[in-house]
Motif scaffolding. Structure first.
Motif, PDB file in Angstrom:
ATOM      1  N   PHE A 192       0.824  -1.199   0.000  1.00 28.57           N
ATOM      2  CA  PHE A 192       0.000   0.000   0.000  1.00 28.57           C
ATOM      3  C   PHE A 192       0.864   1.258   0.000  1.00 28.57           C
ATOM      4  CE2 PHE A 192      -2.188   3.337   2.463  1.00 28.57           C
ATOM      5  CZ  PHE A 192      -3.286   3.545   1.644  1.00 28.57           C
ATOM      6  N   VAL A 193       1.916   1.253   0.828  1.00 28.73           N
ATOM      7  CA  VAL A 193       2.801   2.412   0.916  1.00 28.73           C
ATOM      8  C   VAL A 193       3.546   2.634  -0.398  1.00 28.73           C
ATOM      9  CG1 VAL A 193       4.892   3.305   2.018  1.00 28.73           C
ATOM     10  CG2 VAL A 193       3.073   2.315   3.415  1.00 28.73           C
ATOM     11  N   ILE A 194       4.132   1.564  -0.950  1.00 30.53           N
ATOM     12  CA  ILE A 194       4.946   1.703  -2.156  1.00 30.53           C
ATOM     13  C   ILE A 194       4.090   2.117  -3.350  1.00 30.53           C
ATOM     14  CG2 ILE A 194       6.349   0.430  -3.830  1.00 30.53           C
ATOM     15  CD1 ILE A 194       7.418  -1.190  -1.424  1.00 30.53           C
ATOM     16  N   VAL A 195       2.973   1.432  -3.549  1.00 30.33           N
ATOM     17  CA  VAL A 195       2.100   1.768  -4.679  1.00 30.33           C
ATOM     18  C   VAL A 195       1.516   3.167  -4.507  1.00 30.33           C
ATOM     19  CG1 VAL A 195       0.013   1.123  -5.926  1.00 30.33           C
ATOM     20  CG2 VAL A 195       1.575  -0.641  -5.135  1.00 30.33           C
ATOM     21  N   GLY A 196       1.079   3.480  -3.285  1.00 29.23           N
ATOM     22  CA  GLY A 196       0.540   4.821  -3.035  1.00 29.23           C
ATOM     23  C   GLY A 196       1.575   5.897  -3.282  1.00 29.23           C
ATOM     24  N   MET A 197       2.823   5.638  -2.867  1.00 25.29           N
ATOM     25  CA  MET A 197       3.881   6.618  -3.081  1.00 25.29           C
ATOM     26  C   MET A 197       4.170   6.798  -4.563  1.00 25.29           C
ATOM     27  SD  MET A 197       5.109   7.984  -0.252  1.00 25.29           S
ATOM     28  CE  MET A 197       6.803   8.410  -0.552  1.00 25.29           C
ATOM     29  N   ILE A 198       4.301   5.688  -5.295  1.00 23.93           N
ATOM     30  CA  ILE A 198       4.664   5.792  -6.708  1.00 23.93           C
ATOM     31  C   ILE A 198       3.561   6.482  -7.512  1.00 23.93           C
ATOM     32  CG2 ILE A 198       5.127   4.456  -8.802  1.00 23.93           C
ATOM     33  CD1 ILE A 198       6.590   2.431  -7.035  1.00 23.93           C
ATOM     34  N   LEU A 199       2.300   6.039  -7.322  1.00 26.94           N
ATOM     35  CA  LEU A 199       1.199   6.678  -8.040  1.00 26.94           C
ATOM     36  C   LEU A 199       1.023   8.131  -7.601  1.00 26.94           C
ATOM     37  CD1 LEU A 199      -1.463   3.806  -8.063  1.00 26.94           C
ATOM     38  CD2 LEU A 199       0.113   4.485  -9.885  1.00 26.94           C
ATOM     39  N   GLY A 200       1.174   8.372  -6.303  1.00 25.51           N
ATOM     40  CA  GLY A 200       1.064   9.744  -5.813  1.00 25.51           C
ATOM     41  C   GLY A 200       2.156  10.641  -6.358  1.00 25.51           C
ATOM     42  N   LEU A 201       3.395  10.114  -6.433  1.00 26.05           N
ATOM     43  CA  LEU A 201       4.510  10.918  -6.942  1.00 26.05           C
ATOM     44  C   LEU A 201       4.337  11.280  -8.409  1.00 26.05           C
ATOM     45  CD1 LEU A 201       7.489   9.103  -5.203  1.00 26.05           C
ATOM     46  CD2 LEU A 201       6.729  11.436  -4.788  1.00 26.05           C
ATOM     47  N   VAL A 252       4.330  12.617  -0.176  1.00 23.67           N
ATOM     48  CA  VAL A 252       4.164  12.823  -1.620  1.00 23.67           C
ATOM     49  C   VAL A 252       4.198  14.311  -1.961  1.00 23.67           C
ATOM     50  CG1 VAL A 252       2.538  12.605  -3.524  1.00 23.67           C
ATOM     51  CG2 VAL A 252       2.943  10.660  -2.017  1.00 23.67           C
ATOM     52  N   VAL A 253       3.457  15.117  -1.186  1.00 26.41           N
ATOM     53  CA  VAL A 253       3.451  16.567  -1.427  1.00 26.41           C
ATOM     54  C   VAL A 253       4.847  17.157  -1.220  1.00 26.41           C
ATOM     55  CG1 VAL A 253       2.495  18.769  -0.601  1.00 26.41           C
ATOM     56  CG2 VAL A 253       1.006  16.787  -0.871  1.00 26.41           C
ATOM     57  N   ALA A 254       5.664  16.519  -0.363  1.00 27.28           N
ATOM     58  CA  ALA A 254       7.030  17.000  -0.109  1.00 27.28           C
ATOM     59  C   ALA A 254       7.901  16.982  -1.351  1.00 27.28           C
ATOM     60  CB  ALA A 254       7.684  16.160   0.997  1.00 27.28           C
ATOM     61  N   GLU A 255       7.508  16.201  -2.368  1.00 24.34           N
ATOM     62  CA  GLU A 255       8.306  16.142  -3.593  1.00 24.34           C
ATOM     63  C   GLU A 255       7.915  17.221  -4.599  1.00 24.34           C
ATOM     64  OE1 GLU A 255      10.864  14.334  -3.641  1.00 24.34           O
ATOM     65  OE2 GLU A 255      10.348  13.332  -1.758  1.00 24.34           O
ATOM     66  N   SER A 256       6.944  18.074  -4.255  1.00 23.65           N
ATOM     67  CA  SER A 256       6.598  19.180  -5.150  1.00 23.65           C
ATOM     68  C   SER A 256       7.599  20.317  -4.966  1.00 23.65           C
ATOM     69  CB  SER A 256       5.181  19.675  -4.855  1.00 23.65           C
ATOM     70  OG  SER A 256       5.128  20.299  -3.593  1.00 23.65           O
ATOM     71  N   LEU A 573       8.808  10.195 -12.826  1.00 22.24           N
ATOM     72  CA  LEU A 573       9.080   9.883 -11.424  1.00 22.24           C
ATOM     73  C   LEU A 573      10.470  10.365 -11.025  1.00 22.24           C
ATOM     74  CD1 LEU A 573       7.838   8.459  -8.970  1.00 22.24           C
ATOM     75  CD2 LEU A 573       8.895   6.352  -9.745  1.00 22.24           C
ATOM     76  N   LYS A 574      11.450  10.147 -11.911  1.00 20.09           N
ATOM     77  CA  LYS A 574      12.823  10.570 -11.627  1.00 20.09           C
ATOM     78  C   LYS A 574      12.911  12.087 -11.533  1.00 20.09           C
ATOM     79  CE  LYS A 574      17.565   9.947 -13.271  1.00 20.09           C
ATOM     80  NZ  LYS A 574      18.424   9.378 -14.336  1.00 20.09           N
ATOM     81  N   GLU A 575      12.204  12.776 -12.430  1.00 20.06           N
ATOM     82  CA  GLU A 575      12.203  14.238 -12.402  1.00 20.06           C
ATOM     83  C   GLU A 575      11.626  14.762 -11.097  1.00 20.06           C
ATOM     84  OE1 GLU A 575      10.025  17.968 -14.716  1.00 20.06           O
ATOM     85  OE2 GLU A 575       9.788  15.911 -15.433  1.00 20.06           O
ATOM     86  N   THR A 576      10.582  14.084 -10.613  1.00 18.37           N
ATOM     87  CA  THR A 576       9.962  14.504  -9.356  1.00 18.37           C
ATOM     88  C   THR A 576      10.904  14.303  -8.177  1.00 18.37           C
ATOM     89  OG1 THR A 576       7.782  13.922 -10.206  1.00 18.37           O
ATOM     90  CG2 THR A 576       7.997  14.125  -7.825  1.00 18.37           C
ATOM     91  N   LEU A 577      11.583  13.149  -8.157  1.00 14.80           N
ATOM     92  CA  LEU A 577      12.446  12.822  -7.022  1.00 14.80           C
ATOM     93  C   LEU A 577      13.744  13.604  -7.021  1.00 14.80           C
ATOM     94  CD1 LEU A 577      12.005   8.954  -6.857  1.00 14.80           C
ATOM     95  CD2 LEU A 577      11.005  10.665  -5.363  1.00 14.80           C
ATOM     96  N   GLU A 578      14.200  14.020  -8.208  1.00 23.82           N
ATOM     97  CA  GLU A 578      15.489  14.699  -8.311  1.00 23.82           C
ATOM     98  C   GLU A 578      15.321  16.186  -8.555  1.00 23.82           C
ATOM     99  OE1 GLU A 578      17.839  12.722 -11.225  1.00 23.82           O
ATOM    100  OE2 GLU A 578      18.014  10.878 -10.031  1.00 23.82           O
TER     101      GLU A 578
END
Length: 582
Positions: A192-201, A252-256, A573-578
């Protein structure tokens, strides 16, 4: 009149909370401690009751838990977890596990029930993020090496908190949790955490940045609070706690790119409701019961300070840091706080712990909070004193150990190969988890929405066929990515493992075989895993084989398009995380 009474109670709470903030700030003590003591002074167990409806304040203070977890998520971020490192993560797991075991043992020595002892272990196992970070900030030490390690340990404990709350809820509801049930719960939670994080990101950071582009603080605040409470409700619907949903929404919002603005807008709300939360804790405390359990509380507080300091210091030293840094890191973790109250409240609300657990948790946390600033200020003196009394041979052994660990780190071309290897394994692991999650979601839909299917005239076999086909086709981009990453991994392992001086003229042939076997073996293992997880939704054998053949045909025809689709998702996803630091 009830409304006026509520406003009166709220006014008294906020006035007293404001006064204690000033007093405890001047005393250089944690203001959280002041809030709790203020709650005791104006509570129903103190002569001259000032607050008439403590339950109404308690209900509002629950918002503090959601906003607290949301802001912790905002300060968490995936990048911080990535920067923590496997060593610090292992230290956090070992330390929390050790304190959980010690707390359970102490409860057993006191003759408490198994559930009381278990909740005591959970209460003393988690350090206070708010106390530790505020102590470091007020002392101006946040940029020092030990402070960064403390932050890493707190980030790791934040994730462990979610696991612990989930397991404790299961224990409280079911009375006990067997090993297989616990593993299943952790597995579902992890997915739940991993899927929620990836889709949310992939979605939410861009949405938040789009709303932020309107340059209206009101619109941005309302939108992110909608995300926070919506995620909390979704987590509850999936069988988890509101705290988990709020924390994930924050992470998730922290990656904005607008996270700085969001944090600036949310923090005043968080501080207000957090003050209510901690005052409400004090309102529940009976001073007479505190005196009755003063000795156990003092003993447990001593165990917390000594146990956490030793466990974290030893762990940080083992993973390769010098003894002085390790000791200062351990002293920074030697307290408990907000999560302990959340756990104690959980036990009380579900009626599975005795009444004395809550005041003991508060007393222990108050003692640790009061000691925390003094421990931090005396860390350098303690380190110097320990160095003077430590035998010279032991100091030499510690220095030799640190030097040995430094020599084990990969350098030059080995470091590059190790980085490639880790990246490929991460990509394979994330895609495998997404595939598994799709089939688990399919099983969940099959189990909980059968009446909806029956209304449409869809029988059992057709339902299984539709759900399994959807999961299979949606998994195609991830399956192709797993194959391609496993193929690259096989080539790296073949080049490294098959040397020409051993294989001679057969070197290239063996390398080619190994490069093909590894991706095929990976897909076979994934197929076995998925078939086991999707056993509840498997269609009849003939239909399943036909679907597999159809999926293979679609993969061959649309290979390049599916590769491009997955590449775009991965790039997003990479652009969001980096993203650059705000």
């Amino acid at each position: 009149m009830h409304e006026i009474g509520f406003i009166r109670d709220l006014a008294i709470v906020m006035i007293v909370a404001g006064a204690t903030t000033i007093v405890f700030q001047r005393m250089r003590q944690p203001v959280l401690l002041g809030y709790i003591l203020a709650g005791v002074l104006i509570g129903p167990h103190t002569p001259g009751v000032l607050v008439g409806d403590a339950r109404a304040i308690d209900d509002i203070s629950n918002l503090g838990v959601v906003l607290l977890m949301f802001t912790l998520g905002l300060e968490f971020s995936v990048r911080k977890l990535r920067e923590v490192g496997i060593g610090v993560l292992a230290v956090a797991v070992a330390e929390v596990g050790l304190m959980l075991w010690i707390g359970y043992g102490i409860g057993g020595l006191f003759g408490w029930s198994g559930t009381d002892a278990l909740f005591l272990g959970a209460i003393i196992s988690l350090s206070s993020t708010m106390v530790a970070t505020r102590t470091l900030a007020e002392s101006g030490q946040r940029q020092q090496k030990f402070a960064q390690l403390v932050t890493g340990l707190l980030v790791a404990e934040d994730m462990l908190t979610i696991v612990m709350l989930t397991l404790l809820t299961a224990v409280a509801i079911g009375g006990s949790v067997q090993a297989d049930t616990a593993l299943a719960l952790v597995g579902h939670l992890g997915l739940f955490v991993i899927v929620g994080m990836i889709l949310g990101l992939l979605l939410l950071p861009r949405l938040v940045d789009y709303v932020a582009s309107f340059d209206r603080d009101e619109t941005l605040l309302v939108s992110v609070l909608g995300i926070c409470f919506g995620a909390s409700l979704f987590a509850v619907w999936m069988g988890f706690s509101v705290a988990l949903g709020a924390f994930l929404a924050g992470a998730v919002v922290a990656e904005s790119r607008s996270v700085g603005r969001v944090l600036h807008l949310v923090e005043p709300l968080r501080d207000m409701f957090a003050a209510l939360f901690f005052v409400a804790i004090g309102l529940k405390i009976d001073p007479a019961m505190l005196l009755q359990y003063a000795l156990p509380a003092l003993l447990i507080a001593t165990v917390v300070i000594v146990g956490k300091t030793l466990a974290c210091s030893l762990g940080i030293f083992i993973v390769g840091h010098d003894p002085r840094t390790a000791l200062r890191s351990g002293l920074g973790m030697a307290q408990i706080g907000e999560f302990s109250f959340v756990i104690a409240t959980l036990g009380l609300s579900l009626g599975v712990v005795s009444d004395f657990i809550y005041p003991i948790a508060v007393a222990v946390s108050v003692l640790c909070m009061a000691a925390s600033p003094y421990l931090n200020r005396s860390a350098e003196s303690l380190a110097n004193g320990l160095r003077r009394v430590t035998p010279r041979s032991l100091i030499l052994l510690a220095n030799s150990y640190n030097g040995w660990l430094e020599n084990l780190k990969p350098v030059n071309e080995n470091a590059a190969i190790a980085a490639i290897f880790r990246r490929l394994l991460w990509h394979i692991g994330i895609n495998v988890l997404l595939v598994v999650a799709l089939f688990i979601v399919g099983a969940y839909v099959n189990a909980h929405n059968w009446s909806w299917f029956s209304k449409l005239g869809i029988d059992r076999e057709l339902r299984h066929t539709l759900i399994w086909a959807c999961a299979l086709f949606l998994s195609l981009p991830m399956l192709i990515a797993v194959y391609r990453k496993a193929e690259a991994l096989g080539m790296v392992l073949a080049e490294l493992g098959i040397r020409e001086r051993f294989a001679g003229s057969y070197t290239q042939a063996i390398r080619n075989v190994l490069a093909r076997v590894i991706p095929l073996a990976t897909l076979l293992a994934l197929a076995l895993l998925v078939s086991g997880l999707s056993s509840a939704i498997l269609p009849p054998r003939g239909i399943a084989l036909s679907l597999v053949v159809l999926v293979v045909a679609v993969a061959v025809v649309l290979w390049r398009g599916l590769v491009r689709m997955h590449a775009r998702l991965q790039a997003a996803l990479k652009e969001t995380l980096e993203k650059p630091d705000p």
